[in-house]
Design an enzyme around this catalytic site. Sequence first.
Site, short mmCIF file in Angstrom:
data_model
loop_
_atom_site.label_atom_id
_atom_site.label_comp_id
_atom_site.label_asym_id
_atom_site.label_seq_id
_atom_site.Cartn_x
_atom_site.Cartn_y
_atom_site.Cartn_z
N THR A 154 0.70 -1.21 -0.05
CA THR A 154 -0.10 -0.03 -0.06
C THR A 154 0.79 1.46 -0.12
O THR A 154 1.80 1.18 0.58
CB THR A 154 -0.97 0.23 1.27
OG1 THR A 154 -1.60 -0.99 1.23
CG2 THR A 154 -1.68 1.29 1.44
N ARG A 182 -14.77 -7.09 0.73
CA ARG A 182 -13.92 -6.63 1.83
C ARG A 182 -13.64 -5.21 1.66
O ARG A 182 -13.15 -4.78 0.72
CB ARG A 182 -12.72 -7.51 2.00
CG ARG A 182 -11.73 -7.41 3.04
CD ARG A 182 -10.24 -7.05 2.76
NE ARG A 182 -9.53 -6.52 3.97
CZ ARG A 182 -8.46 -5.82 3.92
NH1 ARG A 182 -7.99 -5.05 2.59
NH2 ARG A 182 -7.81 -5.82 5.02
N ILE A 183 -13.72 -4.57 2.93
CA ILE A 183 -13.27 -3.11 3.08
C ILE A 183 -11.88 -2.83 3.55
O ILE A 183 -11.62 -3.22 4.49
CB ILE A 183 -14.45 -2.33 3.78
CG1 ILE A 183 -15.69 -2.57 3.35
CG2 ILE A 183 -14.04 -0.85 3.98
CD1 ILE A 183 -16.21 -1.90 2.22
N SER A 184 -10.89 -2.18 2.94
CA SER A 184 -9.71 -1.98 3.26
C SER A 184 -9.84 -0.66 4.34
O SER A 184 -10.55 0.11 4.10
CB SER A 184 -8.99 -1.40 2.09
OG SER A 184 -7.71 -1.04 2.52
N ASP A 185 -8.67 -0.46 5.27
CA ASP A 185 -8.68 0.50 5.86
C ASP A 185 -8.36 1.85 5.53
O ASP A 185 -8.68 2.76 5.87
CB ASP A 185 -7.65 0.33 7.05
CG ASP A 185 -6.36 0.17 6.57
OD1 ASP A 185 -6.01 -0.91 5.76
OD2 ASP A 185 -5.38 1.00 6.53
N THR A 203 -0.19 1.62 6.81
CA THR A 203 -0.26 0.48 5.86
C THR A 203 -0.22 -0.78 6.92
O THR A 203 0.15 -0.81 8.02
CB THR A 203 0.96 0.48 5.10
OG1 THR A 203 1.00 -0.99 4.17
CG2 THR A 203 2.36 0.47 5.79
N GLY A 204 -0.65 -2.11 6.45
CA GLY A 204 -0.55 -3.14 6.90
C GLY A 204 -1.76 -3.86 6.86
O GLY A 204 -2.55 -3.66 6.18
N VAL A 205 -2.02 -4.56 7.76
CA VAL A 205 -3.34 -5.64 7.81
C VAL A 205 -4.61 -4.50 8.26
O VAL A 205 -4.73 -4.10 9.38
CB VAL A 205 -3.38 -6.68 8.85
CG1 VAL A 205 -4.73 -7.48 8.76
CG2 VAL A 205 -2.30 -7.53 8.55
N GLY A 206 -5.29 -4.16 7.24
CA GLY A 206 -6.48 -3.34 7.51
C GLY A 206 -7.36 -3.69 8.64
O GLY A 206 -7.84 -2.71 9.21
N1 ASP Z 1 -3.85 -1.94 4.71
C1 ASP Z 1 -4.21 -2.30 3.61
C2 ASP Z 1 -5.40 -3.28 3.64
O1 ASP Z 1 -5.65 -4.00 4.78
C3 ASP Z 1 -3.04 -3.35 2.74
C4 ASP Z 1 -1.60 -2.74 3.20
O2 ASP Z 1 -1.48 -1.59 3.75
O3 ASP Z 1 -0.67 -3.28 2.31
O4 ASP Z 1 -6.21 -3.38 2.72
#
Ligand code: ASP
Length: 280
Positions: A154, A182-185, A203-206
Amino acid sequence: MKIIIHGGFFSESDQSHEIKTAKQNSLREISEKTFQYLQTHSAFDTVAYAVSLLEDDPLYNAGIGSQIQSDGVIRMSAAIMNGETQKLSGVINIQEVKNPVFVAKSLIGEDDRVLGGNGAKRYATEHGFENFSTEIPQRRKEYEAKLNNGGKGTVGCVAIDKDGKLAVATSTGGKGFEIPGRISDSATVAGNYANDFCAVSCTGVGEDIVSNATAAKIVTRVTDGMSLEAAFNKTFAELKTIDGFAGAIAIDKNGKVYHKDSYPTMVFASFDGEIFETFS
Ligand code: ASP
């Protein structure tokens, strides 16, 4: 005037030395171009510009490099927030658009500022945004190997301009292999938030970022008087209690630049015209 950009996560175990070097070089080039652009543009225009450059680079999981979802379709999300007006606009799960961040930016002038799915695509088409439906071979390979990359790539940018105004933009292709819908953060206030005091992109796990309300919490804490560092430390300590996987970049109203991650290395670069800093 300062900028900081990120391009998601880097982990030695699943990416090569060449990709690492390529990302370092790309981040340097984009941060320098972005800083140049900031000389004559507002922070708000600049963050959209930076994110569009990152979306155009297939190294990242956003725009043309976006990951493929479990049904074989690419859906992207992006948001932008103007610290001065405290308005956020965004697109969620938009398809076949080259630069989701520009669609998000265009929505800032509308009454309805966050659009999803078909409605977002229809708006983009009606407003003449460039169509793009090609996927890069690397993402197809990952998809065919049923690789869930855990959302690594991201992109985001935070800027402070010559008038001390802050802005943030964030764009993603999602986690990869997710359930459609699915909805991203990234297009929420958990992943992208700004006001007059501070601006943050995550960034990371939404799911972890939304559960922790990361960007909104950091900005609120700074607004209420905490230092940027203390706000990051408290928010990341809370993230740890849910074993959250996230990274964030920020600038506060005094021009202090900050970043932090909870797991391997977040890929970032910052530039203020003299000092260039990037991940190692
Ligand atoms: N945050 C993003 C999501 O979960 C993915 C990412 O940051 O790489 O959609």
